[in-house]
Design an enzyme around this catalytic site. Structure first.
Site, PDB file in Angstrom:
ATOM      1  N   GLU A   1       0.872  -1.170   0.000  1.00  0.00           N
ATOM      2  CA  GLU A   1       0.000   0.000   0.000  1.00  0.00           C
ATOM      3  C   GLU A   1       0.900   1.207   0.000  1.00  0.00           C
ATOM      4  OE1 GLU A   1      -2.744  -0.496   3.290  1.00  0.00           O
ATOM      5  OE2 GLU A   1      -4.235   0.523   2.053  1.00  0.00           O
ATOM      6  N   GLY A   2       1.001   1.884  -1.123  1.00  0.00           N
ATOM      7  CA  GLY A   2       1.907   3.022  -1.202  1.00  0.00           C
ATOM      8  C   GLY A   2       1.150   4.329  -1.255  1.00  0.00           C
ATOM      9  N   THR A   3       1.891   5.387  -1.585  1.00  0.00           N
ATOM     10  CA  THR A   3       1.302   6.714  -1.655  1.00  0.00           C
ATOM     11  C   THR A   3       0.387   6.823  -2.874  1.00  0.00           C
ATOM     12  OG1 THR A   3       3.558   7.305  -1.078  1.00  0.00           O
ATOM     13  CG2 THR A   3       2.023   9.120  -1.343  1.00  0.00           C
ATOM     14  N   PHE A   4       0.741   6.080  -3.923  1.00  0.00           N
ATOM     15  CA  PHE A   4       0.019   6.268  -5.174  1.00  0.00           C
ATOM     16  C   PHE A   4      -0.783   5.057  -5.617  1.00  0.00           C
ATOM     17  CE2 PHE A   4       3.988   8.772  -5.281  1.00  0.00           C
ATOM     18  CZ  PHE A   4       3.425  10.038  -5.270  1.00  0.00           C
TER      19      PHE A   4
ATOM     20  N   VAL B   1      -1.143  -2.535  -4.166  1.00  0.00           N
ATOM     21  CA  VAL B   1      -0.692  -3.645  -5.011  1.00  0.00           C
ATOM     22  C   VAL B   1      -1.229  -4.964  -4.439  1.00  0.00           C
ATOM     23  CG1 VAL B   1       1.328  -4.788  -6.035  1.00  0.00           C
ATOM     24  CG2 VAL B   1       1.399  -2.329  -5.594  1.00  0.00           C
TER      25      VAL B   1
ATOM     26  N   ASP C   1      13.121   7.375  -7.534  1.00  0.00           N
ATOM     27  CA  ASP C   1      12.624   6.901  -6.239  1.00  0.00           C
ATOM     28  C   ASP C   1      13.323   5.597  -5.838  1.00  0.00           C
ATOM     29  OD1 ASP C   1      11.122   7.232  -3.992  1.00  0.00           O
ATOM     30  OD2 ASP C   1       9.269   6.408  -4.831  1.00  0.00           O
TER      31      ASP C   1
HETATM   32  N1  ATP Z   1       5.843  -6.988  -9.220  1.00  0.00           N
HETATM   33  C1  ATP Z   1       5.762  -7.070  -7.912  1.00  0.00           C
HETATM   34  N2  ATP Z   1       5.953  -8.250  -7.298  1.00  0.00           N
HETATM   35  C2  ATP Z   1       5.859  -8.352  -5.948  1.00  0.00           C
HETATM   36  N3  ATP Z   1       5.569  -7.314  -5.120  1.00  0.00           N
HETATM   37  C3  ATP Z   1       5.374  -6.111  -5.685  1.00  0.00           C
HETATM   38  C4  ATP Z   1       5.461  -5.909  -7.097  1.00  0.00           C
HETATM   39  N4  ATP Z   1       5.226  -4.604  -7.366  1.00  0.00           N
HETATM   40  C5  ATP Z   1       5.024  -4.003  -6.169  1.00  0.00           C
HETATM   41  N5  ATP Z   1       5.105  -4.888  -5.156  1.00  0.00           N
HETATM   42  C6  ATP Z   1       4.936  -4.610  -3.715  1.00  0.00           C
HETATM   43  O1  ATP Z   1       4.074  -3.505  -3.558  1.00  0.00           O
HETATM   44  C7  ATP Z   1       4.759  -2.408  -2.915  1.00  0.00           C
HETATM   45  C8  ATP Z   1       4.257  -1.078  -3.462  1.00  0.00           C
HETATM   46  O2  ATP Z   1       4.466  -1.010  -4.878  1.00  0.00           O
HETATM   47  P1  ATP Z   1       4.842   0.348  -5.628  1.00  0.00           P
HETATM   48  O3  ATP Z   1       6.126   0.854  -5.033  1.00  0.00           O
HETATM   49  O4  ATP Z   1       4.830   0.096  -7.102  1.00  0.00           O
HETATM   50  O5  ATP Z   1       3.623   1.305  -5.217  1.00  0.00           O
HETATM   51  P2  ATP Z   1       3.604   2.821  -4.707  1.00  0.00           P
HETATM   52  O6  ATP Z   1       2.184   3.147  -4.401  1.00  0.00           O
HETATM   53  O7  ATP Z   1       4.247   3.710  -5.699  1.00  0.00           O
HETATM   54  O8  ATP Z   1       4.483   2.731  -3.376  1.00  0.00           O
HETATM   55  P3  ATP Z   1       5.355   3.856  -2.625  1.00  0.00           P
HETATM   56  O9  ATP Z   1       4.481   5.026  -2.402  1.00  0.00           O
HETATM   57  O10 ATP Z   1       5.761   3.154  -1.323  1.00  0.00           O
HETATM   58  O11 ATP Z   1       6.557   4.149  -3.486  1.00  0.00           O
HETATM   59  C9  ATP Z   1       6.250  -2.698  -3.177  1.00  0.00           C
HETATM   60  O12 ATP Z   1       7.085  -2.136  -2.218  1.00  0.00           O
HETATM   61  C10 ATP Z   1       6.282  -4.228  -3.122  1.00  0.00           C
HETATM   62  O13 ATP Z   1       6.349  -4.704  -1.798  1.00  0.00           O
END
Ligand code: ATP
Length: 459
Positions: free
Chosen positions: A83-86, A89, A220
């Site tokens: 669960e990220g900022t954007f 997953v 990033d």
């Molecule tokens: N292809 C993948 N396979 C396994 N896990 C994944 C994959 N893509 C993403 N994840 C998991 O999901 C998390 C969040 O993914 P991602 O960094 O793309 O999203 P985000 O919303 O941009 O996150 P953040 O704000 O933390 O940068 C990753 O840190 C990882 O643990």
């Protein structure tokens, strides 16, 4: 209750998918399963056939399935993995794997090298996992397009998690990526040994080399965006949400000028004139009419290079190398997060406490900025990285006792770290150069030694 509904849905999906296969291939089933090397190597670490899913996650999955009509015909959602900022997953099983060309599936490619021609013709019974990235609807369409576009450009790089496909339903966009088995950084940063670090960074710089080769800045780089599998000594870069093509929105910055011209400009700047007016005069113009400088500062706090914090308007791929340096410092110091700033000013001060005031002033001037601080505790020369690592790892020793030192491997790692955490981006090591650095080259020697040991065991 929610859990039960998800389970019922899953069972129904599984039934419809596997009934036909069973009829056609019952006889081959046993053979298939025992002969598939990926049954061993593909399911590593956290992966089990069914994962324990919390109630709140199960409900979230249901809501997603209901709002994104048709998603559960293609994918069986298993768990929420990020669960990220954007985005959020999810891990899911690809139910239509056999219908498509799966060039992206490196595991399968590797696997089929070892399979007999008959095995290769048979569809594999192994479940195929994907990561479904649900991009928050508040993200701008340009941003979403940018991420998908860059991933598409990078699709042939083995060390970038490729985009399999993407779907839109109303305002919701989802990107489908291969699920990459990895270990959580928090589980190993405290005890990763130097030989393992060499392998980790070799894999990271191979990835950055391919990204930078296309003149793309990831922006990033941090442990959660480099999914690393220690067993395979291989990682992939994910999350190109902040990435950009080098040169986007560039305006001339002093750092790109020949040093003569830069010096001339600095000597004739508004700041230099107020300095010449004498110590009584304030160092800063009182009635500043120029608009404040704007530059892309996207990234994660603690991982931003000094030039990002100083609003350089010609940032290039070397910002990612600084962030890689922060990861190495984290591993050597066993501290995560190493930097913990609330904002950019704090972040600059954290860097100043290591590199000292003099270096920061020089760095700021490079980008046409003035750095001043009246905080008395910051020394001019700062502290050596060796000393910081000794402090962080509790090897300070008492004054009477013998002087504590880093071991030879650590000293080599620190030499490499200085090349990554170089404040002047024009002097910072590139990914291609890093791969030729003795610290990384030794990774190959180490693994050859490992092979010798393996050979001895076989004999
Ligand atoms: N292809 C993948 N396979 C396994 N896990 C994944 C994959 N893509 C993403 N994840 C998991 O999901 C998390 C969040 O993914 P991602 O960094 O793309 O999203 P985000 O919303 O941009 O996150 P953040 O704000 O933390 O940068 C990753 O840190 C990882 O643990």
């Amino acid at each position: 209750m929610a859990k039960a509904r998800v389970q019922a849905q899953r069972n129904a999906d599984q039934l419809t998918i596997h009934q036909d296969d069973l009829k056609e291939e019952e006889v081959e089933e046993l053979l298939d399963e025992s002969a598939d090397p990926l049954e061993e190597s593909g399911r590593t670490m956290d992966e089990s056939s069914e994962e324990e899913v919390e109630d709140s996650v199960a409900q979230d999955i249901l809501r997603f399935e209901e709002s994104f009509v048709g998603i559960n015909k293609r994918y069986r959602l298993i768990n929420r993995i990020g669960e990220g900022t954007f985005s959020t997953v999810y891990k899911a099983e690809d139910l239509e794997y056999e219908k498509y060309n799966n060039r992206w599936d490196l595991d399968e490619r590797e696997n089929s090298k070892w399979a007999s021609p008959a095995q290769r013709r048979r569809p594999s019974r192994r479940p195929h996992y994907v990561a479904i990235k649900k991009i928050y609807v508040t993200s701008s369409p340009i941003r979403i397009f940018n991420e998908l576009d860059l991933l598409h450009d990078l699709k042939n790089s083995d060390s970038v998690c490729p985009l399999i496909t993407a779907f839109r339903h109303l305002d919701q966009v989802v990107a489908i990526l291969p699920y990459f088995q990895h270990r959580d950084f928090r589980e190993y940063y405290r005890d990763m040994r130097i030989p393992e670090m060499r392998l980790y960074f070799k894999s990271l710089f191979l990835a950055l080399q391919s990204v930078h080769g296309k003149k793309i800045l990831h922006r990033d780089i941090k442990p959660t965006n480099f999914l690393y599998n220690p067993q395979q000594a291989r990682g992939v870069l994910v999350d190109f949400g902040l990435a950009e093509r080098q040169g986007t929105d560039w305006h001339q910055c002093a750092c790109a000028l020949p040093s003569e011209e830069r010096r001339y400009r600095i000597n004739h700047s508004v700041y230099a004139q107020t300095q010449q007016a004498g110590p009584q005069t304030s160092s800063y113009p009182k009635n500043e009419t120029r608009s404040s400088r704007r530059a892309n500062r996207a990234g994660t706090r603690g991982f931003r290079a000094p030039e990002v914090l100083l609003k350089c308007t010609q940032q290039n791929t070397s910002i990612d190398m600084w962030s890689a340096g922060v990861i190495l410092l984290t591993l050597l110091s066993r501290r995560f997060p190493f930097f913990h700033s609330a904002d950019d000013i704090d972040a600059l001060l954290e860097i100043t406490s290591i590199f000292g005031r003099k270096k920061m002033k020089e760095t700021a001037i490079l980008h046409g900025q003035v750095f001043e601080t009246n905080i008395p505790s910051y020394s001019d020369a700062g502290h050596s990285l060796e000393k910081i690592i000794l402090w962080c790892t509790g090897r300070t020793g008492d004054k009477a006792g013998p002087k504590k030192e880093l071991d030879e491997d650590e000293k080599e790692a620190v030499q490499f770290l200085y090349r990554l955490m170089e404040c002047d981006p024009t002097k910072r090591i590139t990914a291609a150069e890093a791969l030729r650095h003795p610290f990384i080259l030794k990774a190959v020697e180490d693994s050859e030694e490992d092979e010798d040991i393996l050979d001895m065991v076989e004999v």
